[in-house]
Scaffold this motif. Structure first.
Motif: not given
Length: 129
Positions: A103-108
């Motif tokens: 979930w890159p929208e949260y963080h890498p």
């Protein structure tokens, strides 16, 4: 980071069984069981003191507000453990809200699976690496 949290359950025993089965890959164990007139309050741990608690369902303080879905996440050591939780959930017949993925929208590096528990809560196993 979660220190501890608790949720109410319409059936504490059934919910306890579900959590012990689905989150076994995280090392869940029953650490404390406190009998009450309405049913047991159960504390779960992976190491150290209990951090997750199930308690019998209590009437809402304000019935006009109604019930709300809770969301909470459990730490997984790595992606393979998240995948094991997913497999255990599917084997238990759990509703999978979101299969494991990054979930890159949260963080890498945020890799998680989202599930629906027996009480309608949105629960997650996540690793941050």
């Amino acid at each position: 980071m979660i220190d501890h949290f608790g949720v109410q359950s319409a059936d504490v025993e059934a919910s306890a069984s579900w959590y012990l089965r689905v989150f076994a890959p995280l090392g869940f164990s029953e650490a404390v069981r406190i009998p009450t007139p309405d049913g047991p309050v159960i504390g779960f741990a992976t190491d150290g003191p209990p951090a997750f608690w199930l308690a019998p369902l209590a009437p809402p303080a304000d019935p006009a507000v109604g019930a709300r879905e809770n969301h909470f996440a459990f730490v997984a050591a790595d992606r393979s453990v998240v995948d094991e939780v997913h497999a255990a959930a599917e084997a238990a017949g759990a509703e999978v809200l979101h299969a494991p993925r990054e979930w890159p929208e949260y963080h890498p590096g945020y890799y998680a699976v989202f599930l629906r528990d027996p009480n309608g809560h949105n629960v997650e196993a996540v690793c941050h690496g």
